[in-house]
Design an enzyme around this catalytic site. Sequence first.
Site, mmCIF file in Angstrom:
data_model
loop_
_atom_site.group_PDB
_atom_site.id
_atom_site.type_symbol
_atom_site.label_atom_id
_atom_site.label_comp_id
_atom_site.label_asym_id
_atom_site.label_seq_id
_atom_site.Cartn_x
_atom_site.Cartn_y
_atom_site.Cartn_z
ATOM 1 N N GLY A 1 -60.177 -63.179 -16.546
ATOM 2 C CA GLY A 1 -59.248 -63.036 -17.654
ATOM 3 C C GLY A 1 -57.871 -62.625 -17.179
ATOM 4 O O GLY A 1 -57.548 -62.711 -15.990
ATOM 5 N N THR A 2 -57.066 -62.139 -18.110
ATOM 6 C CA THR A 2 -55.669 -61.825 -17.812
ATOM 7 C C THR A 2 -55.517 -60.824 -16.674
ATOM 8 O O THR A 2 -54.771 -61.059 -15.710
ATOM 9 C CB THR A 2 -54.969 -61.281 -19.071
ATOM 10 O OG1 THR A 2 -55.040 -62.272 -20.107
ATOM 11 C CG2 THR A 2 -53.523 -60.953 -18.783
ATOM 12 N N GLU B 1 -66.468 -65.468 -12.187
ATOM 13 C CA GLU B 1 -66.413 -65.525 -13.649
ATOM 14 C C GLU B 1 -67.704 -66.134 -14.199
ATOM 15 O O GLU B 1 -68.162 -67.178 -13.719
ATOM 16 C CB GLU B 1 -65.202 -66.357 -14.090
ATOM 17 C CG GLU B 1 -65.140 -66.698 -15.559
ATOM 18 C CD GLU B 1 -65.148 -65.475 -16.453
ATOM 19 O OE1 GLU B 1 -66.032 -65.415 -17.336
ATOM 20 O OE2 GLU B 1 -64.289 -64.588 -16.275
ATOM 21 N N VAL C 1 -72.469 -61.313 -11.068
ATOM 22 C CA VAL C 1 -72.815 -60.399 -9.986
ATOM 23 C C VAL C 1 -74.066 -59.633 -10.396
ATOM 24 O O VAL C 1 -74.101 -58.994 -11.452
ATOM 25 C CB VAL C 1 -71.664 -59.420 -9.701
ATOM 26 C CG1 VAL C 1 -72.055 -58.457 -8.593
ATOM 27 C CG2 VAL C 1 -70.394 -60.174 -9.334
ATOM 28 N N MET D 1 -56.439 -57.059 -27.336
ATOM 29 C CA MET D 1 -55.947 -55.784 -26.814
ATOM 30 C C MET D 1 -54.603 -56.011 -26.146
ATOM 31 O O MET D 1 -54.490 -56.107 -24.913
ATOM 32 C CB MET D 1 -56.974 -55.177 -25.861
ATOM 33 C CG MET D 1 -58.200 -54.659 -26.579
ATOM 34 S SD MET D 1 -59.323 -53.767 -25.478
ATOM 35 C CE MET D 1 -60.414 -52.975 -26.658
ATOM 36 N N HIS E 1 -48.111 -55.307 -27.741
ATOM 37 C CA HIS E 1 -47.258 -55.625 -28.882
ATOM 38 C C HIS E 1 -48.048 -55.705 -30.181
ATOM 39 O O HIS E 1 -47.510 -55.439 -31.256
ATOM 40 C CB HIS E 1 -46.466 -56.919 -28.640
ATOM 41 C CG HIS E 1 -47.261 -58.050 -28.069
ATOM 42 N ND1 HIS E 1 -47.673 -58.100 -26.760
ATOM 43 C CD2 HIS E 1 -47.709 -59.193 -28.636
ATOM 44 C CE1 HIS E 1 -48.332 -59.229 -26.539
ATOM 45 N NE2 HIS E 1 -48.377 -59.897 -27.662
ATOM 46 N N HIS F 1 -28.180 -77.148 -23.048
ATOM 47 C CA HIS F 1 -28.581 -78.025 -21.944
ATOM 48 C C HIS F 1 -27.825 -77.633 -20.677
ATOM 49 O O HIS F 1 -26.618 -77.386 -20.735
ATOM 50 C CB HIS F 1 -28.276 -79.483 -22.284
ATOM 51 C CG HIS F 1 -28.555 -80.425 -21.149
ATOM 52 N ND1 HIS F 1 -29.843 -80.820 -20.826
ATOM 53 C CD2 HIS F 1 -27.721 -81.019 -20.246
ATOM 54 C CE1 HIS F 1 -29.782 -81.623 -19.777
ATOM 55 N NE2 HIS F 1 -28.508 -81.773 -19.413
#
EC number: 1.8.1.4
Length: 468
Positions: free
Chosen positions: A185-186, A206, A240, A321, A324, A447
């Site tokens: 994940g993150t 994972e 694992v 979670m 912000h 641009h």
Amino acid sequence: MAGDGKYDVIVIGSGPGGYVACLRAAELGLRAACVEKSDRVGGACLNVGCIPSKALLESSRYYTLARKRFQEHGIVLDDQVLDLPVMMARKSEVVRGLVENVRKLLENAGVALIRGTARLAGEHRVEVTRDGEKTMLEADAVVLATGGEPVPVPSLPFDGCRIVSSTEALDFDRVPEHLAVVGGGTIGLELGSVWSRLGARVTVIEMMPGIAAVADGQVSRTLERLLGRQGLEFRLRTKVTGAEVTDEQVVLTLDADGKEDRIACDRVLVAVGRKPFTGGLGLEALGIGTDPRTGHVLVDERYRTGVASIYAVGDLVPGPMLAHKASAEGIAAVECIAGLPGEVNYDTIPSVIYTSPEVAGVGLTEEQARERGLSFVAGSCPFTGSARARCIGDTDGFVKVIAHGRTGRLLGVHIIGPEASELIGECAGALERNATAEEFARVVRAHPTLSEAVRDAALIVQSSRKRG
């Protein structure tokens, strides 16, 4: 202890949900107190999460650019030497400065900052303990904003040295030779990227068939390919089952579709997620309910728990979670306490993974739109067609825009590529305004900028709708 007395609002926790709630309370003229058990305000995000990890990601990105990309620009450096202590010191200084900023914000707003460990002692009472001394505070309302903590894996107990959480992985005193990251994940991908850039061999383990499960599927697959090209190794559909720890290494036993394997590494980062931190708050004594499966505090649409005077926000309540998200909920909860219609639009909360390339998304993914049975059109624009991306030499990735097939209203935007974390802001704003793909595309961008790719993806969607 400073701050004894009666308050309109007491907020427990000074993280992004807590301190922002305090500041909003002060703006509304409420007498507010913030109880923080740590010596430093800012919570896990500021001290051992979002901010230090982004500082290291930036430093490690510069190191990679110096080693691999500067020559493309005619910049030749004879030696690229990594001074890890200096890099860590910079990270710590970034954190220190922001912690001081938060403290000053609270002080200048007139918020009482009370140091100590808080426990709910009644519907309107909070007991604070520090150095054995107990102080009782009272308030009309209490906001719980104590955040989360790493989820442990039974087969991988944290020891703070060989098997670590993200907290310790932010402070390694040397670059690991082989870092195993349990969780794609993150957090795992960001910290795995940091240490991979600095020279570690990184293996991400994972259980799911892909990484970054919350991302759009096309984005997730692209990220896996690009990170693999950078040297990260992925062991998917793998769990694992055991670990043998010695003074020098950890040997992990893996189960991949019933086939056993073993790998040796010198560090293991367990990053399978985070859970609400509610220990010691005294929820049970007051009958405040929690989800037996996730541990989340149960709240209504106004963030009230089963006790009407006690509210909960951030990682304590369901939802992503994200710092912000916690801040938005902190503001909304305080507004509800003040009698205002506080609310959060969860459909327009963006999420970001600060790898390279960055990943950012807001709204529905293509998979979610399909699961809901919605008629939709998706269009993608690669950064290879962006003049700005070519100028900065960063053309990996694309922008994907998803719009309703009949109305053209934007359903989601997903970006993998340079500055995705900055580009997603205007996309979230467009979704908040219920803009259509046509309206979104009509906005004139400068641009050359990366934001032109966002416009072009929206134009592709609009063209597809007209042809359909």
